[in-house]
Scaffold this active site. Structure first.
Site, PDB file in Angstrom:
ATOM      1  N   LYS A  65      -9.807  47.264  -8.457  1.00  0.00           N
ATOM      2  CA  LYS A  65     -10.888  47.127  -9.420  1.00  0.00           C
ATOM      3  C   LYS A  65     -10.571  46.041 -10.438  1.00  0.00           C
ATOM      4  CE  LYS A  65     -13.719  50.125  -7.815  1.00  0.00           C
ATOM      5  NZ  LYS A  65     -15.023  49.716  -7.287  1.00  0.00           N
ATOM      6  N   ASP A 121     -13.119  44.028  -6.743  1.00  0.00           N
ATOM      7  CA  ASP A 121     -14.471  44.570  -6.918  1.00  0.00           C
ATOM      8  C   ASP A 121     -14.718  44.771  -8.403  1.00  0.00           C
ATOM      9  OD1 ASP A 121     -16.850  45.947  -6.878  1.00  0.00           O
ATOM     10  OD2 ASP A 121     -16.127  47.626  -5.672  1.00  0.00           O
ATOM     11  N   GLU A 162     -16.129  41.363  -4.520  1.00  0.00           N
ATOM     12  CA  GLU A 162     -17.245  42.290  -4.299  1.00  0.00           C
ATOM     13  C   GLU A 162     -18.044  42.515  -5.576  1.00  0.00           C
ATOM     14  OE1 GLU A 162     -17.587  46.943  -2.828  1.00  0.00           O
ATOM     15  OE2 GLU A 162     -16.129  45.589  -1.897  1.00  0.00           O
ATOM     16  N   GLU A 196     -24.150  47.114  -1.592  1.00  0.00           N
ATOM     17  CA  GLU A 196     -24.139  48.576  -1.677  1.00  0.00           C
ATOM     18  C   GLU A 196     -25.309  49.090  -2.517  1.00  0.00           C
ATOM     19  OE1 GLU A 196     -21.231  50.371  -4.870  1.00  0.00           O
ATOM     20  OE2 GLU A 196     -20.221  48.677  -3.917  1.00  0.00           O
ATOM     21  N   ASP A 247     -24.480  50.622   2.398  1.00  0.00           N
ATOM     22  CA  ASP A 247     -23.944  51.978   2.461  1.00  0.00           C
ATOM     23  C   ASP A 247     -24.850  52.767   3.392  1.00  0.00           C
ATOM     24  OD1 ASP A 247     -23.502  54.838   1.845  1.00  0.00           O
ATOM     25  OD2 ASP A 247     -22.121  54.032   0.350  1.00  0.00           O
ATOM     26  N   HIS A 297     -20.154  49.593   2.916  1.00  0.00           N
ATOM     27  CA  HIS A 297     -19.593  50.325   1.781  1.00  0.00           C
ATOM     28  C   HIS A 297     -19.505  51.794   2.184  1.00  0.00           C
ATOM     29  CE1 HIS A 297     -20.226  52.746  -1.974  1.00  0.00           C
ATOM     30  NE2 HIS A 297     -19.311  51.919  -2.444  1.00  0.00           N
ATOM     31  N   GLU A 326     -13.861  50.553   4.895  1.00  0.00           N
ATOM     32  CA  GLU A 326     -13.414  51.035   3.585  1.00  0.00           C
ATOM     33  C   GLU A 326     -12.904  52.468   3.696  1.00  0.00           C
ATOM     34  OE1 GLU A 326     -14.763  50.939  -1.052  1.00  0.00           O
ATOM     35  OE2 GLU A 326     -16.310  50.695   0.477  1.00  0.00           O
TER      36      GLU A 326
END
Length: 384
Positions: free
Chosen positions: A166, A194, A220, A246, A269, A296, A329
């Site tokens: 992150k 991300d 991301e 996503e 997703d 995702h 993922e």
């Protein structure tokens, strides 16, 4: 054969330690799963990505029109649900409700036919998928990198060949943390970042340029998902591949990403974008336009198995004798719903996960664990 019953379960897992990212802090996981049962007792499981009680409310809205239909005609059912909600749910949580039901119907269909979902999708191009560890969230507001080194080393020791961290709490902090993780894991482990759309275009360009030297596999959601044109501009100003999607829904939303040349990697997703039925269409868009697709995946172990089957069916474009590994993922944050809800358990060997070849998703739900995490239960049945 008809669908006889639909049951929803809102599952809550209280976390031992809360974690946060650029947008929000979480102290629990709350997810809606659904069970669709045919008149012979065969059943399938699905889940929706988004606010669990709202996903459940959407399933309640759709139940009356789904019960009594033939689960083998999953595209017909999908279209009925889509038309029912078109005027007010082209995006958002109701689409996650459709996704949950669609996935459960695919699982049910596979069990009725004795075939894995990968076969129903058209076949598995590969029987092993390379998972990447999603983790390295923030746990201390006074020390953003606290625990990062130990966590990254753990993923390497477990055999992961790729991981995602992150960013999004400040450019200076991000650069320092990316440098720290790259130095910790070395040059042979793939590293993604991300920001959960934390940055303006100017900030995203600045961050990208400062971390290009750390060999980032993709950036991301660098900026808000509304700004298709800005995504395109960012792509022109960095060598780091840009990923997103996503927050998109349906093939029509992903067509906007493609038309605007917004991303190098599409990330639908499956538990939100329209389920397996629509994800298959989105994958056709991706191959038509030469854009990579890596879904995702966030939620229970049901969603992980959905991704395994879907990714196994993705075409290799372009084709060549030695194909690269396809990524999936694999969230590594605390999650009892991932670890305990279904069986058999997911196992990673030599950095790869095998695609199940059992009927449907290839799993079943542990009813005791389901009951343990459930906060409610609703059933609607048709007398047949």
């Amino acid at each position: 054969m008809k669908i006889k019953a639909i049951e929803t379960f809102v599952l809550k897992d209280e976390l031992q330690q809360s974690f946060f990212f650029s947008q929000w802090e979480y102290s629990e996981r709350c997810i809606c799963v659904v069970k669709v049962t045919a008149e012979d007792g065969t059943y399938g499981w699905g889940e929706g990505y988004g606010p669990a009680k709202l996903v459940e409310a959407g399933i309640d809205l759709l139940k009356p029109m789904v019960i009594g239909l033939n689960p083998l005609e999953n595209e017909v059912i999908w279209n009925k649900m889509y038309r029912k909600t078109l005027d007010f749910a082209r995006r958002g949580t109701l689409m996650a409700s459709i996704s949950a039901l669609d996935i459960a119907i695919w699982d049910l269909k596979g069990k009725l036919l004795g075939l894995p979902i990968s076969t129903l999708l058209g076949g598995a191009h590969r029987n092993k998928i390379k998972p990447y560890a999603t983790g390295l969230y923030f746990t201390d507001h006074n020390d953003f990198s606290k625990g990062f080194v130990e966590e990254a080393k753990l993923y390497v020791s477990q055999g992961f060949k790729a991981m995602k961290m992150k960013v999004g709490l400040g450019i200076k902090e991000d650069v320092a943390n990316v440098k720290l993780i790259r130095e910790t894991i070395g040059d042979n482990i793939e590293l993604m970042i991300d920001s959960n759309h934390a940055y303006t275009l100017r900030e995203a360009i600045e961050l990208s340029r400062k971390i290009e030297k750390y060999d980032i596999k993709w950036f991301e959601e660098p900026i808000s998902p509304e700004f298709y044109g800005q995504y395109n501009e960012l792509r022109q100003k960095t060598s780091i591949p840009i990923a997103g999607g996503e927050c998109e829904y349906l093939r029509f939303g992903f067509q906007q990403l493609i038309k605007n040349k917004s991303v190098d990697i599409l990330q639908p997703d499956i538990c939100a974008c329209g389920g397996l039925t629509e994800a298959k269409r989105i994958s056709a868009l991706a191959t038509t336009n030469g854009v990579d697709l890596i879904p995702h995946t966030w939620g229970t172990s049901i969603g992980l198995h959905v991704a395994l089957h879907f990714i196994s069916n993705l075409e290799s474009v372009p084709g060549r004798m030695y194909q690269p590994d396809f990524l999936m993922e694999f969230d590594q944050t605390e999650n009892g719903l991932r670890e305990r809800l279904t069986f058999p358990k997911i196992k990673m060997n030599n950095g790869m996960i095998e695609v199940p070849n059992r009927p449907g998703l290839g799993i079943d739900v542990d009813e005791d664990v389901l009951s343990e995490y459930s906060i409610n239960k609703k059933v609607l049945r048709e007398v047949i």
